[in-house]
Design an enzyme around this catalytic site. Structure first.
Site, PDB file in Angstrom:
ATOM      1  N   HIS A  42      16.525  67.630  67.300  1.00 53.91           N
ATOM      2  CA  HIS A  42      15.528  67.660  66.225  1.00 53.91           C
ATOM      3  C   HIS A  42      15.477  69.059  65.633  1.00 53.91           C
ATOM      4  CE1 HIS A  42      11.779  67.321  64.038  1.00 53.91           C
ATOM      5  NE2 HIS A  42      11.762  66.022  64.282  1.00 53.91           N
TER       6      HIS A  42
ATOM      7  N   ARG B  46       7.989  68.267  57.083  1.00 53.90           N
ATOM      8  CA  ARG B  46       8.892  68.376  55.935  1.00 53.90           C
ATOM      9  C   ARG B  46       8.727  67.169  55.033  1.00 53.90           C
ATOM     10  NH1 ARG B  46      13.895  68.091  58.416  1.00 53.90           N
ATOM     11  NH2 ARG B  46      12.738  67.620  60.294  1.00 53.90           N
TER      12      ARG B  46
END
Ligand SMILES: Cc1cc2nc3c(=O)[nH]c(=O)nc-3n(C[C@H](O)[C@H](O)[C@H](O)COP(=O)(O)OP(=O)(O)OC[C@H]3O[C@@H](n4cnc5c(N)ncnc54)[C@H](O)[C@@H]3O)c2cc1C
Ligand code: SF4
Ligand code: FES
Lengths: 238, 660
Positions: B256, B272
């Site tokens: 990740h 994000r």
């Protein structure tokens, strides 16, 4: 080099007839950003392989690691060692729950009993057709339910509560908060009378003495007292 | 030593295991669920960002449907997934989320009218439709064409897990926690239950069942740095390996992009998704230079590699823990951060003393890619049945079903857990309902004795080694040599070093000799299991001489559809082998609804084509061109798939007349 810290742990294995509760002191070097999870893991792997504690998510999400830290019930994985000025930390298992060993207590069994007692699930009459649009919910109502659904069953409110120590079957702030959560959920068709049936006694809403310790310590900052007061008002009126 | 009987035994009480238990419970089967920890503490609780389902309620999800979700998933997998499984999944996901809503998950809902969002760092106003008011909302996530990720702030896994656990409790499913399955009971080549150790009193018990399901989650903890919970050790995989089961694509491990440094606690992709961006030591937003189209929201494998690439160029921020980059969500504004990214803010403030809502540099959080998700697992059929062991099923992260291929999309995993719990849970229930087993008590006792003797033998070892050191060493090797960037030499070394470690586990000494409440003894039996899992990952990675999805070989940069469009199967051929045996299961391009092509992000022209891809593409194009009728009949022509009729029904959406 970080400073030296000492961690004192009350060790006890209730299943071992030879064992008596004893404080054991460990000295180790502090590293930047060290939490009690990091510290205890270090102790377990290098100083005392026998030390027992419960960590799962180590991120303050799962509720597994409540313990008394210098007398205050809190989540160990969210506790930074740097918060303790003298570098001296004393750890005890959470009271009220059944001790498994050292810092590990059986919150699971307690929470299961509470959940069964308050019927901690959606009760509804209508069938849901999964291929059809979902039931509409006012965004503000969904947010409100979410707010109360944030409890992680860590048991810290229970360990802080005087009633819970005296009354074995008291459902605690966690249980009363749970009932409040279902009572405002539009999917749940239970009425106030139904909830009264479940918790309208001294092991329920009338057990609370409003001492506030639960709310002071809840790691999720749930406004437990106002929820308990709300439930009491609501159920007494009905 | 005791024996318990059940119709259905489910090992694992995360989302996948519990949802399966609801399926078997509803069909009247006597079901037992086992878990290492109280089930509500399972790792599923840690999922933050959300669950993908193509509801298309939000204006930014308009036009979304099963087809778009399917296409995103296949591209995300780098064509490694089983496309029929992907179809089963996308068709059921909207039903799964609606079921969860009815069980009380307080999904964030659409508010009609104007709403401020940040898209591509710009404050933008979107207007939600009147008719969508009160329906389930969605946010943007990496690798998706539409806003499809449904959420409850950033505690999605927690609310889902509580709802499913509560429903299981309502149905009276038997749940036993602090119980660990340590081996499977086999009768010839059929699995008939498991040997289970009580973690409180150390006793062993045999659970005999018509069918056994493994839903034990991922194996992230074989890596030094991982976002996974401490219990994600892959022991569920290990007991299946020891019973002879095939593992699929174990080398497919996802990293990740944004765990926080140094604790490794995840900051959700929702950061994000909601408009947050990555910055380097100069405060420069670098992702658009590498990925002009998807920018900070390209798929995870791509973003993770681009970040390390950028650090290698000297753009990382130096720190005592090595170089890192910044994640900036301050641009979303304090109100948004405090409401929708509350847990993220909490993590950052608690563990790093940074308030991410503070403006500019002050609020930037240090991040670095770390191990996050296990695409590989117990290889099962679309019905969830082990491909080579009868009576053994698997679903959720533990399984290689294979929805994710070589990279899974954010939000597709919690979605997979409940969807597979519905689909596979029901097939599993059917299996248990139609299977009769006869096993002698003597045979069960034999297996119990064997495990008992094994544990005693561990306590008797008088070697020089310390099991914790062996574990640390394994985790270091995996981190350094089987990580984001891989090459032949390191992988070769990793395999031989891991083999040496596996041998060393027989030369340990355990300080305390008690058989219960002895965490060192637990390590002593778990670490050899973890090493077997690690060896499947390392060897699979060593032999796969191509780059696909999250598996990235510096010495073989291209995705090689000509030679590697297949699934790795790894298994232990003989019990005392030190490494797995590998073989391969081909993927059939001529049956694909979407033949291999460019993903739309990552490097272009980076594929060794398989000539069949074009042949099949032409075939697909001509079927599409000559098709008359709706998208469902077209899909049926392109790639028919099997699914329980109640799940195959068409999903209602607003503004989609007749579902066409
Ligand atoms: C930090 C984080 C954030 C994430 N966020 C998202 C997200 O936003 N969206 C998304 O889609 N996915 C997300 N994921 C991935 C997703 O959470 C997991 O893939 C998913 O929850 C796995 O569910 P599961 O039911 O398969 O396994 P788990 O929830 O891991 O459950 C495993 C169960 O098995 C039990 N168990 C294990 N071994 C044994 C044994 N030997 N014997 C008995 N019991 C055993 C455990 O006690 C547990 O009950 C995230 C993952 C992480 C790490
Ligand atoms: S109410 Fe707060 S303190 Fe009590 S169990 Fe829930 S999260 Fe923990
Ligand atoms: S380990 Fe999960 S809250 Fe501390």
């Amino acid at each position: 080099m970080g400073r030296e810290i000492t961690i004192k742990v009350l060790k006890y294995n209730p299943t071992d007839s030879q064992s008596t509760p004893t404080f054991v002191e460990y000295t180790l070097e502090e590293t930047p950003g060290m939490t009690l999870y990091i510290a205890l893991t270090k102790i377990k792997s290098s100083i005392d392989h026998d030390l027992t504690s419960d960590f799962v998510c180590r991120a303050g999400i799962c509720g597994a690691c409540g313990m008394l830290v210098n007398g205050k019930p809190q989540l160990a994985c969210r506790t930074l060692t740097s918060d303790f000025e003298g570098g001296k930390i004393e750890l005890l298992p959470l009271p009220t729950f059944k001790l498994i060993k050292d810092l590990s207590v059986d919150t699971g069994a307690w929470m299961e009993k509470m959940s069964l007692r308050v019927h901690s699930w959606i009760e509804k009459h209508e069938e849901t057709d999964l291929a059809k649009l979902e039931k509409r919910v006012e965004p503000a109502v969904a947010d409100e339910v979410f707010e109360l659904d944030r409890c992680i069953e860590c048991g810290i409110c229970v360990a802080s509560c005087s009633t819970a120590i005296m009354r074995e079957d008291f459902v605690g702030a966690v249980g009363l908060n749970r009932v409040a959560r279902f009572s405002i959920d539009p999917h749940d068709t239970r009425t106030d009378e139904d909830f009264y049936e479940l918790i309208g006694d001294d092991d329920g809403i009338f057990g609370c003495m409003s001492l506030m310790a639960c709310e002071d310590h809840c790691p999720k900052n749930l406004s437990l007292q106002s929820k308990i007061a709300y439930m009491r008002r609501k159920l007494v009126m009905s | 030593m005791q024996i318990k009987y059940a119709d259905a035994l489910i090992i694992g009480g995360g989302l996948a295991g519990l949802r399966s238990a609801i399926a078997t419970g509803a069909k009247g089967l006597d079901t037992i669920v086992l878990s290492l920890v109280p089930v509500k503490r399972s790792h599923s609780a840690a999922a933050q960002g959300g669950m993908q389902a193509s509801l298309a309620n939000s204006i930014m999800g308009e036009g979304d449907n099963e087809d778009v979700h399917f296409s995103d998933t296949v591209k995300g997998s780098d064509w490694g997934c089983d496309q029929e499984v992907a179809r089963m999944f996308v068709t059921t996901a909207p039903k799964a989320i609606r079921e969860l809503a009815a069980w009380g998950v307080p999904w964030s809902r659409v508010q009609k009218g104007d709403r401020e969002v940040v898209i591509n760092t710009k404050q933008t106003t979107i207007t939600e439709k009147e008719e969508a008011h009160g329906l389930i909302n969605a946010r943007d996530f990496g690798g998706t064409k539409k806003w499809r990720t449904c959420y409850t702030a950033d505690a999605t896994g927690h609310t889902m897990l509580y709802a499913v656990a509560n429903e299981a409790m309502r149905l009276g499913v038997k749940i036993e926690d602090k119980k660990e399955a340590i081996s499977l009971i086999m009768q010839e080549d059929q699995c008939v239950g498991a040997i289970v150790r009580d973690l409180k009193d150390g006793t062993l018990c045999a659970y005999v069942a018509k069918g056994t399901m493994i839903a034990t989650g991922g194996y992230g903890r074989i890596y030094k740095q991982s976002t996974n919970a401490t219990i994600c050790k892959g022991t569920g995989h290990a007991i299946a390996i020891e019973a002879g089961a095939y593992m699929g694509n174990m080398e497919a491990v996802q990293f990740h992009p944004t765990p926080i440094v140094p604790s490794g606690i995840l900051l959700t992709e929702g950061c994000r998704g909601d408009g947050g961006v990555l910055r380097d030591k100069d405060g420069y937003r670098f992702m658009p230079d590498y990925e002009p189209e998807k920018k900070d929201l390209a798929s995870r494998d791509v973003v993770s590699r681009r970040m390390l690439e950028h650090i290698k160029k000297g753009k990382g921020v130096p720190s005592p823990y090595g170089d890192h980059l910044w994640l900036d969500i301050s641009i979303l504004g304090r109100e948004h951060v405090e409401k929708n990214l509350r847990d993220v803010r909490d993590i950052s403030m608690t563990f790093n003393g940074i308030d991410p809502a503070d403006p500019a540099e002050k609020g930037w959080m240090p991040v670095l890619p770390m191990q996050h998700y296990s695409m590989g697992g117990i290889r099962v059929t679309p019905e969830g049945h082990s491909v080579n062991i009868k009576g053994l099923f698997s679903c959720g992260e533990a399984a290689c079903w294979d929805l994710h291929g070589f990279n899974r999309l954010g939000g597709n995993s919690v979605s997979e857990t409940v969807v597979s719990g519905m689909i596979i849970g029901n097939y599993f229930a059917d299996y248990c309902n139609t299977t009769e087993i006869t096993i002698s008590t003597a045979a069960v006792h034999q297996e119990l004795d064997k495990q008992q003797r094994y544990l005693e033998s561990l306590l008797e070892l008088e070697g020089e080694e310390n099991i914790y050191n062996i574990k640390d060493e394994m985790r270091r090797i995996m981190q350094e040599k089987v990580g984001i960037f891989r090459n032949g030499k390191d992988l070769e070394d990793a395999v031989s070093e891991l083999k040496a470690l596996l041998q060393k586990t027989k030369q340990i000494r355990i300080t305390k000799k008690e058989s219960h409440l002895n965490q060192e003894l637990e390590e002593a039996y778990k670490v050899p299991m973890m090493l077997k899992v690690a060896l499947c990952v390392a060897k699979g990675a060593r032999d796969r001489t191509e780059s696909r999805g999250a598996h990235y070989r510096e010495d073989y940069l291209k995705r090689d559809d000509a030679n590697w469009l297949n699934r790795t199967l790894s298994y232990w051929a003989a019990a005392d082998d030190l490494e797995p045996t590998l073989k391969y299961e081909p993927l059939d391009i001529m049956k694909m609804e979407m033949p291999p092509a460019f993903r739309g992000y990552g490097k272009k022209g980076n594929t060794i084509e398989n000539p069949l891809s074009q042949v099949r593409q032409e075939e697909v194009d001509s079927i599409v061109a000559s098709h008359q009728g709706d998208r469902f009949t077209l899909q049926e022509k392109l790639m028919p798939f099997k699914l329980q009729p109640e799940y195959k029904r068409q999903n209602e959406r607003i503004g989609e007349d007749n579902n066409g």
